[in-house]
Design a protein around this motif. Structure first.
Motif, PDB file in Angstrom:
ATOM      1  N   SER A  92       9.163  25.149  -2.130  1.00 41.55           N
ATOM      2  CA  SER A  92       8.317  26.014  -1.307  1.00 41.55           C
ATOM      3  C   SER A  92       6.834  25.711  -1.480  1.00 41.55           C
ATOM      4  CB  SER A  92       8.586  27.483  -1.638  1.00 41.55           C
ATOM      5  OG  SER A  92       8.364  27.721  -3.018  1.00 41.55           O
ATOM      6  N   SER A  93       6.539  24.663  -2.248  1.00 39.91           N
ATOM      7  CA  SER A  93       5.158  24.200  -2.417  1.00 39.91           C
ATOM      8  C   SER A  93       5.197  22.858  -3.132  1.00 39.91           C
ATOM      9  CB  SER A  93       4.336  25.200  -3.243  1.00 39.91           C
ATOM     10  OG  SER A  93       4.860  25.296  -4.562  1.00 39.91           O
ATOM     11  N   GLY A  94       4.028  22.228  -3.254  1.00 41.70           N
ATOM     12  CA  GLY A  94       3.947  21.006  -4.034  1.00 41.70           C
ATOM     13  C   GLY A  94       4.088  19.739  -3.213  1.00 41.70           C
ATOM     14  N   SER A  95       4.595  18.682  -3.851  1.00 40.77           N
ATOM     15  CA  SER A  95       4.680  17.359  -3.238  1.00 40.77           C
ATOM     16  C   SER A  95       6.045  16.733  -3.520  1.00 40.77           C
ATOM     17  CB  SER A  95       3.575  16.450  -3.800  1.00 40.77           C
ATOM     18  OG  SER A  95       2.291  17.006  -3.572  1.00 40.77           O
ATOM     19  N   VAL A  96       6.353  15.661  -2.793  1.00 38.43           N
ATOM     20  CA  VAL A  96       7.609  14.951  -2.983  1.00 38.43           C
ATOM     21  C   VAL A  96       7.373  13.449  -2.887  1.00 38.43           C
ATOM     22  CG1 VAL A  96       9.195  16.748  -2.208  1.00 38.43           C
ATOM     23  CG2 VAL A  96       8.129  15.230  -0.531  1.00 38.43           C
ATOM     24  N   ARG A  97       8.291  12.711  -3.483  1.00 42.82           N
ATOM     25  CA  ARG A  97       8.250  11.257  -3.361  1.00 42.82           C
ATOM     26  C   ARG A  97       9.673  10.712  -3.433  1.00 42.82           C
ATOM     27  NH1 ARG A  97       5.247  10.068  -8.824  1.00 42.82           N
ATOM     28  NH2 ARG A  97       3.748   9.237  -7.324  1.00 42.82           N
ATOM     29  N   LEU A  98       9.838   9.488  -2.915  1.00 38.37           N
ATOM     30  CA  LEU A  98      11.101   8.766  -2.975  1.00 38.37           C
ATOM     31  C   LEU A  98      11.014   7.789  -4.138  1.00 38.37           C
ATOM     32  CD1 LEU A  98      13.751   8.379  -1.281  1.00 38.37           C
ATOM     33  CD2 LEU A  98      12.560   6.502  -0.127  1.00 38.37           C
ATOM     34  N   VAL A  99      12.056   7.729  -4.982  1.00 39.08           N
ATOM     35  CA  VAL A  99      12.044   6.874  -6.169  1.00 39.08           C
ATOM     36  C   VAL A  99      13.336   6.066  -6.242  1.00 39.08           C
ATOM     37  CG1 VAL A  99      11.885   6.778  -8.680  1.00 39.08           C
ATOM     38  CG2 VAL A  99      10.628   8.538  -7.421  1.00 39.08           C
ATOM     39  N   LEU A 100      13.197   4.767  -6.493  1.00 40.46           N
ATOM     40  CA  LEU A 100      14.334   3.892  -6.748  1.00 40.46           C
ATOM     41  C   LEU A 100      14.214   3.425  -8.192  1.00 40.46           C
ATOM     42  CD1 LEU A 100      16.805   2.491  -5.453  1.00 40.46           C
ATOM     43  CD2 LEU A 100      15.299   0.567  -4.901  1.00 40.46           C
ATOM     44  N   THR A 123       0.819  -1.214   0.000  1.00 43.05           N
ATOM     45  CA  THR A 123       0.000   0.000   0.000  1.00 43.05           C
ATOM     46  C   THR A 123       0.856   1.269   0.000  1.00 43.05           C
ATOM     47  OG1 THR A 123      -1.644  -1.197   1.300  1.00 43.05           O
ATOM     48  CG2 THR A 123      -1.866   1.191   1.211  1.00 43.05           C
ATOM     49  N   ASN A 124       0.498   2.221  -0.874  1.00 44.74           N
ATOM     50  CA  ASN A 124       1.149   3.529  -0.998  1.00 44.74           C
ATOM     51  C   ASN A 124       2.523   3.475  -1.676  1.00 44.74           C
ATOM     52  OD1 ASN A 124      -0.361   4.165   2.089  1.00 44.74           O
ATOM     53  ND2 ASN A 124      -0.914   5.272   0.224  1.00 44.74           N
ATOM     54  N   TRP A 125       2.865   2.335  -2.269  1.00 46.64           N
ATOM     55  CA  TRP A 125       4.075   2.201  -3.072  1.00 46.64           C
ATOM     56  C   TRP A 125       3.682   1.681  -4.452  1.00 46.64           C
ATOM     57  CZ3 TRP A 125       9.111   3.321  -1.426  1.00 46.64           C
ATOM     58  CH2 TRP A 125       9.241   3.627  -0.065  1.00 46.64           C
ATOM     59  N   THR A 126       4.397   2.112  -5.496  1.00 43.86           N
ATOM     60  CA  THR A 126       4.063   1.717  -6.865  1.00 43.86           C
ATOM     61  C   THR A 126       5.321   1.312  -7.622  1.00 43.86           C
ATOM     62  OG1 THR A 126       2.217   3.277  -6.909  1.00 43.86           O
ATOM     63  CG2 THR A 126       2.995   2.425  -9.030  1.00 43.86           C
ATOM     64  N   ALA A 127       5.283   0.137  -8.242  1.00 42.49           N
ATOM     65  CA  ALA A 127       6.376  -0.316  -9.106  1.00 42.49           C
ATOM     66  C   ALA A 127       5.912  -0.228 -10.551  1.00 42.49           C
ATOM     67  CB  ALA A 127       6.778  -1.746  -8.769  1.00 42.49           C
ATOM     68  N   SER A 128       6.752   0.351 -11.411  1.00 37.89           N
ATOM     69  CA  SER A 128       6.377   0.488 -12.823  1.00 37.89           C
ATOM     70  C   SER A 128       6.555  -0.806 -13.595  1.00 37.89           C
ATOM     71  CB  SER A 128       7.224   1.582 -13.480  1.00 37.89           C
ATOM     72  OG  SER A 128       8.587   1.185 -13.574  1.00 37.89           O
ATOM     73  N   THR A 162      10.886   1.730 -12.089  1.00 35.11           N
ATOM     74  CA  THR A 162      10.899   2.534 -10.875  1.00 35.11           C
ATOM     75  C   THR A 162      10.031   1.934  -9.781  1.00 35.11           C
ATOM     76  OG1 THR A 162       9.076   3.923 -11.687  1.00 35.11           O
ATOM     77  CG2 THR A 162      11.332   4.678 -12.116  1.00 35.11           C
ATOM     78  N   LEU A 163      10.469   2.157  -8.552  1.00 33.83           N
ATOM     79  CA  LEU A 163       9.677   1.861  -7.361  1.00 33.83           C
ATOM     80  C   LEU A 163       9.529   3.184  -6.637  1.00 33.83           C
ATOM     81  CD1 LEU A 163       8.323  -0.089  -5.375  1.00 33.83           C
ATOM     82  CD2 LEU A 163      10.578  -0.416  -4.321  1.00 33.83           C
ATOM     83  N   SER A 164       8.290   3.639  -6.454  1.00 32.44           N
ATOM     84  CA  SER A 164       8.034   4.980  -5.923  1.00 32.44           C
ATOM     85  C   SER A 164       7.144   4.950  -4.698  1.00 32.44           C
ATOM     86  CB  SER A 164       7.368   5.859  -6.994  1.00 32.44           C
ATOM     87  OG  SER A 164       8.117   5.896  -8.184  1.00 32.44           O
ATOM     88  N   SER A 165       7.466   5.813  -3.750  1.00 31.83           N
ATOM     89  CA  SER A 165       6.587   6.008  -2.603  1.00 31.83           C
ATOM     90  C   SER A 165       5.431   6.900  -3.015  1.00 31.83           C
ATOM     91  CB  SER A 165       7.359   6.656  -1.448  1.00 31.83           C
ATOM     92  OG  SER A 165       7.724   7.985  -1.776  1.00 31.83           O
ATOM     93  N   ASN A 166       4.478   7.044  -2.113  1.00 34.24           N
ATOM     94  CA  ASN A 166       3.340   7.921  -2.362  1.00 34.24           C
ATOM     95  C   ASN A 166       3.797   9.358  -2.602  1.00 34.24           C
ATOM     96  OD1 ASN A 166       0.265   8.226  -2.050  1.00 34.24           O
ATOM     97  ND2 ASN A 166       1.030   9.803  -0.660  1.00 34.24           N
TER      98      ASN A 166
END
Length: 204
Positions: A148-156, A48-53, A83-87
């Motif tokens: 200073s705005s927006g969103s972030v994610r962790l990507v492998l 949950t909340n992680w996505t693999a391409s 890629t493997l990405s967090s939310n």
């Protein structure tokens, strides 16, 4: 090695591999992990909340492949550039323009994967990981500056096919690893493999 975990506490890992929380029950209240509500340690027992391409992405409870707790993520790639990405998570106002830290535990023999932080479009920081080995977990740290705005994610991102990566205790938030010593700023992290320490550097 001193590091943070998803429970918002600081831990010490000694040369024998023993992990100790710094001060029983002491929480670092100034620390913010934007992934804390999004299964950063896979303890939901699901992806949950992680996505693999691509490839195969599951969870494992095999003790030898779990960095901490009961579960870890397990990703077997099938091609390069997967890629493997967090939310993708909104940045709290308290982190706007602040120094940030991406930290994750990885167990892999891959030496050509890339760990990065993105805002969903742009890469804020990245580094190639040097896997500690198929049976050894290592901590990887990457410093960056929060927009200073927006969103972030962790990507492998995979560099080679048919590689297995176990992932645990992801952190994306306050840069608690930045230390001033004699007015010098240290940016980086230490990978501990058995009793050998290799220093990983990166730029914010």
């Amino acid at each position: 090695k001193v590091y943070t975990k998803s429970d918002s506490n600081l831990y010490v890992l000694n040369s024998s591999g023993t992990e100790t929380k710094v001060g029983a029950g002491v929480t670092v209240t100034s620390q913010i992990n934007v992934l804390s509500s999004y299964n950063p340690d896979f303890e939901l027992g699901a992806t949950t909340n992680w996505t693999a391409s691509g490839g195969t992405f599951t969870v494992t409870s095999t003790a030898a492949n779990v960095g901490a707790g009961t579960y870890a993520g397990s990703w077997v790639t099938s091609a390069s550039s997967q890629t493997l990405s967090s939310n993708l998570t909104a940045i709290p106002a308290g982190l706007y323009g602040q120094n940030g830290l991406a930290q994750v535990m990885l167990q892999t023999s891959a030496t050509d994967f890339v760990l990065s932080v993105t805002d969903g479009t742009n890469t804020l920081a990245s580094q190639t990981i040097t896997g500690a080995g198929a049976s050894t977990y290592a901590f990887y740290q990457l410093n960056f500056v929060f927009p200073s705005s927006g969103s972030v994610r962790l990507v492998l991102t995979s560099g080679s096919a048919s590689k297995t990566v176990y992932i645990d205790d992801a952190y994306l938030g306050t840069a608690v690893n930045l230390t001033n010593v004699s007015q010098a700023q240290l940016i980086g992290g230490v990978v501990i493999s058995n009793c050998t320490a290799d220093f990983i550097t990166n730029t914010a």
